[in-house]
Design a protein around this motif. Structure first.
Motif, PDB file in Angstrom:
ATOM      1  N   SER A 229       0.948  -1.323  -0.032  1.00  0.00           N
ATOM      2  CA  SER A 229      -0.078   0.004  -0.023  1.00  0.00           C
ATOM      3  C   SER A 229       0.888   1.340   0.069  1.00  0.00           C
ATOM      4  O   SER A 229       0.392   2.335   0.178  1.00  0.00           O
ATOM      5  CB  SER A 229      -0.998   0.050   1.352  1.00  0.00           C
ATOM      6  OG  SER A 229      -2.044  -0.933   1.020  1.00  0.00           O
ATOM      7  N   SER A 230       2.288   1.031  -0.051  1.00  0.00           N
ATOM      8  CA  SER A 230       3.017   2.081  -0.110  1.00  0.00           C
ATOM      9  C   SER A 230       3.313   2.380  -1.581  1.00  0.00           C
ATOM     10  O   SER A 230       4.489   1.945  -2.105  1.00  0.00           O
ATOM     11  CB  SER A 230       4.384   1.830   0.653  1.00  0.00           C
ATOM     12  OG  SER A 230       3.984   1.611   2.044  1.00  0.00           O
ATOM     13  N   ILE A 231       2.480   3.414  -2.243  1.00  0.00           N
ATOM     14  CA  ILE A 231       2.982   3.807  -3.572  1.00  0.00           C
ATOM     15  C   ILE A 231       4.232   4.137  -3.889  1.00  0.00           C
ATOM     16  O   ILE A 231       4.610   3.794  -5.096  1.00  0.00           O
ATOM     17  CB  ILE A 231       1.768   4.638  -4.051  1.00  0.00           C
ATOM     18  CG1 ILE A 231       0.203   4.154  -3.684  1.00  0.00           C
ATOM     19  CG2 ILE A 231       2.008   5.251  -5.469  1.00  0.00           C
ATOM     20  CD1 ILE A 231      -0.509   5.320  -3.819  1.00  0.00           C
ATOM     21  N   PRO A 232       4.978   5.130  -3.164  1.00  0.00           N
ATOM     22  CA  PRO A 232       6.322   5.737  -3.417  1.00  0.00           C
ATOM     23  C   PRO A 232       7.358   4.259  -3.738  1.00  0.00           C
ATOM     24  O   PRO A 232       8.229   4.790  -4.214  1.00  0.00           O
ATOM     25  CB  PRO A 232       6.412   6.588  -2.346  1.00  0.00           C
ATOM     26  CG  PRO A 232       5.238   6.914  -1.649  1.00  0.00           C
ATOM     27  CD  PRO A 232       4.346   5.890  -1.954  1.00  0.00           C
ATOM     28  N   ALA A 233       6.934   3.185  -3.175  1.00  0.00           N
ATOM     29  CA  ALA A 233       8.103   2.285  -3.352  1.00  0.00           C
ATOM     30  C   ALA A 233       8.118   1.802  -4.855  1.00  0.00           C
ATOM     31  O   ALA A 233       9.126   1.265  -5.219  1.00  0.00           O
ATOM     32  CB  ALA A 233       7.600   1.050  -2.623  1.00  0.00           C
ATOM     33  N   LEU A 234       7.176   2.180  -5.855  1.00  0.00           N
ATOM     34  CA  LEU A 234       7.047   1.542  -7.175  1.00  0.00           C
ATOM     35  C   LEU A 234       8.018   2.415  -7.780  1.00  0.00           C
ATOM     36  O   LEU A 234       8.936   1.892  -8.538  1.00  0.00           O
ATOM     37  CB  LEU A 234       5.787   1.674  -7.469  1.00  0.00           C
ATOM     38  CG  LEU A 234       4.889   0.483  -7.321  1.00  0.00           C
ATOM     39  CD1 LEU A 234       4.572   0.237  -5.807  1.00  0.00           C
ATOM     40  CD2 LEU A 234       3.427   0.326  -7.937  1.00  0.00           C
ATOM     41  N   PRO A 235       8.045   3.686  -7.742  1.00  0.00           N
ATOM     42  CA  PRO A 235       8.804   4.532  -8.764  1.00  0.00           C
ATOM     43  C   PRO A 235      10.371   4.422  -8.039  1.00  0.00           C
ATOM     44  O   PRO A 235      11.244   4.609  -8.909  1.00  0.00           O
ATOM     45  CB  PRO A 235       8.356   5.963  -8.544  1.00  0.00           C
ATOM     46  CG  PRO A 235       7.290   6.226  -7.305  1.00  0.00           C
ATOM     47  CD  PRO A 235       6.708   4.724  -7.297  1.00  0.00           C
ATOM     48  N   TYR A 236      10.444   4.186  -6.923  1.00  0.00           N
ATOM     49  CA  TYR A 236      11.852   3.942  -6.269  1.00  0.00           C
ATOM     50  C   TYR A 236      12.537   2.873  -6.971  1.00  0.00           C
ATOM     51  O   TYR A 236      13.561   2.913  -7.472  1.00  0.00           O
ATOM     52  CB  TYR A 236      11.507   3.744  -4.819  1.00  0.00           C
ATOM     53  CG  TYR A 236      12.937   3.461  -3.977  1.00  0.00           C
ATOM     54  CD1 TYR A 236      13.681   4.790  -3.942  1.00  0.00           C
ATOM     55  CD2 TYR A 236      13.405   2.414  -3.692  1.00  0.00           C
ATOM     56  CE1 TYR A 236      15.098   4.569  -3.001  1.00  0.00           C
ATOM     57  CE2 TYR A 236      14.761   2.120  -2.844  1.00  0.00           C
ATOM     58  CZ  TYR A 236      15.404   3.437  -2.701  1.00  0.00           C
ATOM     59  OH  TYR A 236      16.511   3.132  -2.152  1.00  0.00           O
ATOM     60  N   ILE A 237      11.843   1.619  -7.001  1.00  0.00           N
ATOM     61  CA  ILE A 237      12.404   0.563  -7.398  1.00  0.00           C
ATOM     62  C   ILE A 237      12.407   0.543  -9.178  1.00  0.00           C
ATOM     63  O   ILE A 237      13.323  -0.229  -9.711  1.00  0.00           O
ATOM     64  CB  ILE A 237      11.718  -0.720  -6.856  1.00  0.00           C
ATOM     65  CG1 ILE A 237      10.240  -0.916  -7.502  1.00  0.00           C
ATOM     66  CG2 ILE A 237      12.017  -1.226  -5.340  1.00  0.00           C
ATOM     67  CD1 ILE A 237       9.658  -2.330  -7.065  1.00  0.00           C
ATOM     68  N   ASP A 238      11.417   1.362  -9.773  1.00  0.00           N
ATOM     69  CA  ASP A 238      11.660   1.571 -11.204  1.00  0.00           C
ATOM     70  C   ASP A 238      12.797   2.324 -11.449  1.00  0.00           C
ATOM     71  O   ASP A 238      13.599   1.861 -12.390  1.00  0.00           O
ATOM     72  CB  ASP A 238      10.216   2.244 -11.523  1.00  0.00           C
ATOM     73  CG  ASP A 238       9.047   1.386 -12.057  1.00  0.00           C
ATOM     74  OD1 ASP A 238       9.598  -0.042 -12.178  1.00  0.00           O
ATOM     75  OD2 ASP A 238       8.018   1.997 -12.187  1.00  0.00           O
ATOM     76  N   SER A 246       5.029  -1.943 -13.688  1.00  0.00           N
ATOM     77  CA  SER A 246       3.778  -2.328 -14.418  1.00  0.00           C
ATOM     78  C   SER A 246       3.790  -3.662 -15.116  1.00  0.00           C
ATOM     79  O   SER A 246       2.633  -4.232 -15.162  1.00  0.00           O
ATOM     80  CB  SER A 246       3.751  -1.103 -15.523  1.00  0.00           C
ATOM     81  OG  SER A 246       2.432  -1.239 -16.321  1.00  0.00           O
ATOM     82  N   THR A 247       4.855  -3.886 -15.916  1.00  0.00           N
ATOM     83  CA  THR A 247       4.878  -4.994 -16.699  1.00  0.00           C
ATOM     84  C   THR A 247       5.146  -6.308 -15.694  1.00  0.00           C
ATOM     85  O   THR A 247       4.478  -7.422 -16.037  1.00  0.00           O
ATOM     86  CB  THR A 247       6.201  -5.147 -17.801  1.00  0.00           C
ATOM     87  OG1 THR A 247       6.055  -4.060 -18.610  1.00  0.00           O
ATOM     88  CG2 THR A 247       6.247  -6.510 -18.460  1.00  0.00           C
ATOM     89  N   ASN A 248       5.932  -6.134 -14.827  1.00  0.00           N
ATOM     90  CA  ASN A 248       5.990  -7.290 -13.994  1.00  0.00           C
ATOM     91  C   ASN A 248       4.849  -7.760 -12.829  1.00  0.00           C
ATOM     92  O   ASN A 248       5.174  -8.525 -11.980  1.00  0.00           O
ATOM     93  CB  ASN A 248       7.540  -7.188 -13.421  1.00  0.00           C
ATOM     94  CG  ASN A 248       8.541  -7.412 -14.590  1.00  0.00           C
ATOM     95  OD1 ASN A 248       8.334  -8.438 -15.203  1.00  0.00           O
ATOM     96  ND2 ASN A 248       9.479  -6.644 -14.575  1.00  0.00           N
ATOM     97  N   LYS A 249       3.896  -6.690 -12.875  1.00  0.00           N
ATOM     98  CA  LYS A 249       3.147  -6.682 -11.648  1.00  0.00           C
ATOM     99  C   LYS A 249       3.557  -6.862 -10.343  1.00  0.00           C
ATOM    100  O   LYS A 249       3.188  -7.852  -9.496  1.00  0.00           O
ATOM    101  CB  LYS A 249       2.032  -8.030 -11.876  1.00  0.00           C
ATOM    102  CG  LYS A 249       1.516  -8.016 -13.290  1.00  0.00           C
ATOM    103  CD  LYS A 249       0.591  -6.873 -13.660  1.00  0.00           C
ATOM    104  CE  LYS A 249      -0.101  -7.003 -15.241  1.00  0.00           C
ATOM    105  NZ  LYS A 249      -0.842  -5.913 -15.613  1.00  0.00           N
ATOM    106  N   ILE A 250       4.412  -5.863 -10.177  1.00  0.00           N
ATOM    107  CA  ILE A 250       4.968  -5.672  -8.532  1.00  0.00           C
ATOM    108  C   ILE A 250       4.367  -4.612  -7.995  1.00  0.00           C
ATOM    109  O   ILE A 250       4.583  -3.306  -8.672  1.00  0.00           O
ATOM    110  CB  ILE A 250       6.560  -5.583  -8.933  1.00  0.00           C
ATOM    111  CG1 ILE A 250       7.144  -6.867  -9.727  1.00  0.00           C
ATOM    112  CG2 ILE A 250       7.117  -5.505  -7.557  1.00  0.00           C
ATOM    113  CD1 ILE A 250       8.662  -6.678  -9.817  1.00  0.00           C
TER     114      ILE A 250
END
Length: 510
Positions: A229-238, A246-250
């Protein structure tokens, strides 16, 4: 008023962007003067020394976070807040704060001026591949200087490296503990095509000490889970790990209510049923969602309101997750599963275990310690229910304190005893081993390695040989596979890896 707000925000930003060479403990700013004048090369190792756990399964630490640290701090931060800043401004800032801390004349600025003119950090950093599970006493990182004028920089970097790295490693280790629990139960009673990484979500953001911790914690968590539920983790690991979420559904999230939503709707008409029906038929007719259900009377919601909407639930193109948020977690979850089975039924999976109708399920986000999770899944198994009838949202407490039986272990740098020590020096033409071995340290916790250290794979573990000087070290590398790989040399990154590569490595580690 608008202009004043902008000015204040700008000032805050400037305060955060501290001049890079000030990112240390006070004493690091004086050690360049204290080292012997003949010191040309210094080598240090970053090592998890001892686990606080007694359980054999928790004697290894997951190594994670160095790649992001290097890019974020040793490249981006240093360029922005040191090398790209005019020298006179750098020196003025350095003198200002060191005069406060140490007093004029008790520190040197020539090292700062020389480093600024050089234009990059003259360091050679090697490390184990991220996602490795490291047994205690094995160095994860080797740091040495590449310019003999900057031997002091090797141990200077310890403070920033330690403060940024130990916690992602700990969080990655804790996340993997949850994954191992899920893997055990999913292999026992869940259809094999269902990924145990779907069993847990990170619910920890609001309980972290700051946003940076929340982001890094969740990034580490996502090595072993698909949901957060921590959205900022996604752009961080991207950005730092080429995750391609997006592609890997992480980093999957979920539509979910909270108590303010339930309370606001109840305040309007005094009837919880109206809002549940609206969620199912109007707001999210084609989307799964979770609904906190104990704002008022949990068992009335579970046993009466939701069953009264059975037709709407079964025609809903998604799954309704009932979320208890108080009470005894074990009794509440188990009895909820039993009630939902009685009211909505289900099927048997390929392993002969009961699975609730796909339109209904349970998610617990309250006090999901590993002990609680194990207890719930064990009882459901005894009752013939598959583990995937319940998923869990793991909050900040479970990243801050871990239970081993009845013993609570607090998550700190000492949980796996991480330290960075200098072990080798070249003084002119002379090689010498540097080490510490306190006689008062009867447990040998603080005894360091000595000399150069050779790290290699040994089956499911790593092993090391220390006490080496350069000649022997070079010979070892001719006949053995060195496990540490260069990741940073003179301002440039090497051996960058994707998040999926690191994830896969961790999955295959024992």
């Amino acid at each position: 008023m608008y202009y004043i707000c902008i000015v204040k925000l700008k000032n805050i930003k400037n305060m955060i962007d501290t001049m890079a060479l000030l990112l240390s403990d006070t004493y690091k700013q004086t050690h360049d003067r204290m080292y012997p004048n003949s010191l040309k090369t210094l080598v240090s190792y970053w090592v998890p020394r001892k686990s606080m756990f007694q359980n054999e399964d928790n004697q290894k630490m997951v190594f994670f976070g160095l790649q992001a640290f290097i890019q974020e701090y040793l490249v981006e931060y240093f360029n922005k807040n040191f090398f790209d800043v005019p020298l006179d401004e750098v020196l003025a800032t350095y003198r200002k704060y060191l005069n406060i801390q140490l007093g004029e004349g008790n520190y040197d600025v020539d090292k700062i001026e020389n480093l600024h003119k050089l234009g990059y950090l003259p360091l050679y950093i090697s490390a184990l591949p991220e996602g490795s599970k490291v047994n205690m006493g094995v160095p994860c990182i080797e740091v040495m200087n590449t310019d003999e004028r900057f031997a002091w920089l090797v141990q200077w970097v310890e403070c920033i490296l330690q403060s940024e790295l130990w916690k992602p490693c700990n969080h990655a280790t804790i996340g993997n503990m949850y994954y191992k629990i899920a893997k055990y139960w999913y292999e026992k009673n869940v259809d094999s095509d269902i990924d145990p990484r779907m069993a847990f979500a990170d619910f920890g953001m609001r309980g972290m000490s700051c946003m940076n911790e929340a982001v890094r914690c969740s990034a580490a968590w996502l090595l072993s889970a698909n949901k957060t539920s921590s959205i900022p983790a996604l752009p961080y690991i991207d950005k730092y790990y080429d995750a391609d979420c997006s592609t890997n559904k992480i980093g999957l999230g979920a539509v979910s209510t909270e108590h303010s939503v339930m309370g606001a709707n109840y305040a309007l008409d005094g009837d919880e049923r109206t809002f549940v029906k609206r969620m199912l038929t109007e707001l999210y007719p084609n989307t799964s969602f979770s609904m906190v259900s104990d704002t008022y009377d949990y068992w009335n919601m579970v046993n009466n309101i939701i069953p009264s909407l059975k037709d709407e639930v079964l025609s809903h193109n998604g799954k309704l997750f009932i979320r208890p948020d108080s009470g005894d977690q074990y009794e509440t979850v188990v009895n909820t599963v039993l009630s939902l089975w009685d009211n909505f039924g289900g099927t048997l999976n390929t392993k002969g275990y009961k699975v609730l109708d796909p339109h209904i399920g349970v998610i617990l986000g309250d006090g999901c310690t590993q002990n609680v999770v194990k207890k719930i899944w064990k009882e459901l198994d005894r009752l013939g229910f598959a583990a995937n009838n319940v998923i869990f949202g793991v909050g900040a407490f479970c990243f801050t304190a871990i239970f081993e039986g009845d013993k609570m272990i607090v998550n700190t740098r000492d949980t796996w005893g991480v330290a960075m020590k200098a072990t080798y020096g070249k003084f002119g033409d002379k090689e010498l081993m540097i080490y510490k071995d306190p006689k008062t340290d009867t447990d040998n916790l603080k005894k360091s390695h000595k000399g150069l250290v050779f790290v290699e794979r040994d089956g499911d573990n790593f092993k090391y040989t220390d006490g080496l000087l350069n000649g022997t070290y070079v010979e070892y590398r001719k006949t053995h596979e060195f496990a540490l790989r260069p990741v940073f040399i003179d301002g440039n990154m090497f051996n960058r890896e994707s998040f999926t590569t690191i994830r896969e490595r961790l999955t295959n580690e024992k």
